[in-house]
Design a protein around this motif. Structure first.
Motif, mmCIF file in Angstrom:
data_model
loop_
_atom_site.group_PDB
_atom_site.id
_atom_site.type_symbol
_atom_site.label_atom_id
_atom_site.label_comp_id
_atom_site.label_asym_id
_atom_site.label_seq_id
_atom_site.Cartn_x
_atom_site.Cartn_y
_atom_site.Cartn_z
ATOM 1 N N VAL A 67 0.851 -1.187 0.000
ATOM 2 C CA VAL A 67 0.000 0.000 0.000
ATOM 3 C C VAL A 67 0.887 1.238 0.000
ATOM 4 C CG1 VAL A 67 -1.761 1.296 1.257
ATOM 5 C CG2 VAL A 67 -1.791 -1.208 1.305
ATOM 6 N N PHE A 68 0.739 2.037 -1.039
ATOM 7 C CA PHE A 68 1.446 3.317 -1.097
ATOM 8 C C PHE A 68 0.690 4.311 -0.223
ATOM 9 C CE2 PHE A 68 2.378 7.348 -3.569
ATOM 10 C CZ PHE A 68 3.635 7.515 -3.013
ATOM 11 N N SER A 69 1.401 4.917 0.720
ATOM 12 C CA SER A 69 0.776 5.793 1.702
ATOM 13 C C SER A 69 1.548 7.112 1.823
ATOM 14 C CB SER A 69 0.710 5.079 3.064
ATOM 15 O OG SER A 69 0.138 5.903 4.040
ATOM 16 N N PRO A 70 1.436 7.995 0.819
ATOM 17 C CA PRO A 70 2.170 9.261 0.892
ATOM 18 C C PRO A 70 1.732 10.120 2.074
ATOM 19 C CG PRO A 70 0.606 9.282 -0.947
ATOM 20 C CD PRO A 70 0.629 7.881 -0.402
ATOM 21 N N GLU A 71 0.498 9.920 2.568
ATOM 22 C CA GLU A 71 0.001 10.674 3.721
ATOM 23 C C GLU A 71 0.759 10.340 4.999
ATOM 24 O OE1 GLU A 71 -3.452 9.540 0.978
ATOM 25 O OE2 GLU A 71 -1.801 8.499 1.958
ATOM 26 N N SER A 72 1.492 9.250 5.006
ATOM 27 C CA SER A 72 2.241 8.841 6.203
ATOM 28 C C SER A 72 3.248 9.894 6.643
ATOM 29 C CB SER A 72 2.953 7.511 5.959
ATOM 30 O OG SER A 72 2.007 6.463 5.834
ATOM 31 N N ARG A 73 3.643 10.771 5.739
ATOM 32 C CA ARG A 73 4.547 11.855 6.140
ATOM 33 C C ARG A 73 3.901 12.741 7.204
ATOM 34 N NH1 ARG A 73 2.628 12.884 1.218
ATOM 35 N NH2 ARG A 73 1.357 14.742 0.929
ATOM 36 N N ASP A 74 2.557 12.695 7.308
ATOM 37 C CA ASP A 74 1.816 13.499 8.281
ATOM 38 C C ASP A 74 1.524 12.755 9.579
ATOM 39 O OD1 ASP A 74 1.740 15.705 6.542
ATOM 40 O OD2 ASP A 74 -0.023 14.882 5.529
ATOM 41 N N GLY A 75 2.039 11.532 9.715
ATOM 42 C CA GLY A 75 1.885 10.825 10.976
ATOM 43 C C GLY A 75 1.505 9.356 10.831
ATOM 44 N N GLN A 152 -0.779 9.875 16.059
ATOM 45 C CA GLN A 152 -1.285 8.903 17.032
ATOM 46 C C GLN A 152 -1.138 7.498 16.478
ATOM 47 O OE1 GLN A 152 -5.361 10.197 17.408
ATOM 48 N NE2 GLN A 152 -4.920 11.287 19.314
ATOM 49 N N GLY A 153 -0.740 6.592 17.362
ATOM 50 C CA GLY A 153 -0.667 5.187 17.002
ATOM 51 C C GLY A 153 -1.636 4.384 17.849
ATOM 52 N N GLY A 154 -1.622 3.094 17.676
ATOM 53 C CA GLY A 154 -2.533 2.212 18.378
ATOM 54 C C GLY A 154 -2.343 2.172 19.882
ATOM 55 N N ARG A 155 -1.192 2.619 20.352
ATOM 56 C CA ARG A 155 -0.932 2.619 21.795
ATOM 57 C C ARG A 155 -1.993 3.440 22.535
ATOM 58 N NH1 ARG A 155 1.672 -1.167 23.925
ATOM 59 N NH2 ARG A 155 3.069 -1.122 22.161
ATOM 60 N N LYS A 156 -2.530 4.473 21.890
ATOM 61 C CA LYS A 156 -3.589 5.297 22.493
ATOM 62 C C LYS A 156 -4.800 4.431 22.841
ATOM 63 C CE LYS A 156 -6.838 8.987 21.575
ATOM 64 N NZ LYS A 156 -7.418 9.921 20.645
ATOM 65 N N ILE A 157 -5.151 3.520 21.963
ATOM 66 C CA ILE A 157 -6.307 2.651 22.185
ATOM 67 C C ILE A 157 -6.022 1.694 23.339
ATOM 68 C CG2 ILE A 157 -7.769 0.871 21.137
ATOM 69 C CD1 ILE A 157 -7.091 2.298 18.410
#
Length: 194
Positions: A67-75, A152-157
Motif C-alpha cells: 500500500v502506497f501511503s504518501p500521507e504517512s509523512r503526516d503521521g 497517534q498510534g494504536g498505543r492510544k487505544i
C-alpha cells in the motif's frame, strides 16, 4: 499483519529504513521473518505500507499486498488507516514496525499464535512493565483505529482499554528496541544487540 515501513526518520538524520544492518536494509529484517512465518500459516497475510515507492517495490517479494501511503509523512495514523483499507474482512490486525531489526521470528510467531488462541481483543508484547511492538487489535477496535489522527498510534487505544490487553512477555529487552539515532554515521543501537 500490517507492516509499517513509512516513518519519516526525523531523529535518525536520513531514511533509517534503508540503513544497512548486517548487509541488508533495516526494513527487510522483520519483513523477511514475517514472510517465513506466513509460509507456515497460510491464513496469515502481510500488508506492507510505506510512503516510499522504492521500498514497496523491493518489499513486494515478501508481502501479500503493498500500500502506497504518501500521507504517512503526516503521521503514523495514516499508515495505520491506509493499511486497514486492504484488510477490511479480517478478524484481527497485528501491527509490526520496520525499525526493530532484532525482533526474533520465534517471538513474532509466538505472539500472534497466543493472541489467536486467546481470542484476544487487544494484545501487546512487553518486557517486564515496558510495552512494545508488535500490537494486536481485534475487529472490535476497527472504528477506534480508523479514528486515529496525526501521529497517534494504536498505543492510544491500548491505554484507553488496559483491562482488555493480553500481554506477551519477551525475555530480552533488546528485541523490543527500535533504532532511532544515527550520530556521525554511527548507528546507535541498544547495548549488546546482535
Amino acid at each position: 499483519m500490517i507492516y509499517m515501513a513509512a516513518g519519516n526518520s526525523r531523529r535518525f538524520g536520513s531514511n533509517k529504513l534503508f540503513y544497512p544492518i548486517d548487509g541488508k536494509p533495516m526494513y527487510r529484517h522483520v519483513l523477511e521473518r514475517l514472510a517465513a512465518i506466513c509460509e507456515r500459516h497460510s491464513d496469515w497475510e502481510i500488508v506492507l505500507v510505506s510512503q516510499y515507492e522504492e521500498l514497496l517495490e523491493q518489499g513486494r517479494t515478501f508481502a501479500h499486498q503493498t500500500v502506497f501511503s504518501p500521507e504517512s509523512r503526516d503521521g503514523a495514523s495514516w499508515t495505520i488507516k491506509n493499511g486497514l483499507k486492504e484488510a477490511d474482512d479480517t478478524e484481527a490486525f497485528v501491527f509490526f514496525t520496520a525499525d526493530q531489526p532484532w525482533l526474533r521470528e520465534k517471538t513474532m510467531e509466538g505472539f500472534v499464535c497466543e493472541m489467536e488462541k486467546q481470542h484476544a481483543d487487544l494484545g501487546s508484547v512487553c518486557h517486564g512493565e515496558t510495552p512494545g511492538n508488535p500490537v494486536w487489535f481485534s475487529r472490535k477496535y476497527l472504528p477506534d483505529l480508523r479514528a486515529l489522527s496525526g501521529d497517534q498510534g494504536g498505543r492510544k487505544i491500548l491505554k484507553n482499554h488496559p483491562e482488555e490487553i493480553r500481554w506477551y512477555p519477551v525475555a530480552h529487552a533488546k528485541e523490543l528496541e527500535d533504532v532511532d539515532y544515527n550520530f556521525d554515521n554511527n548507528l546507535i543501537v541498544p547495548d549488546g544487540a546482535c
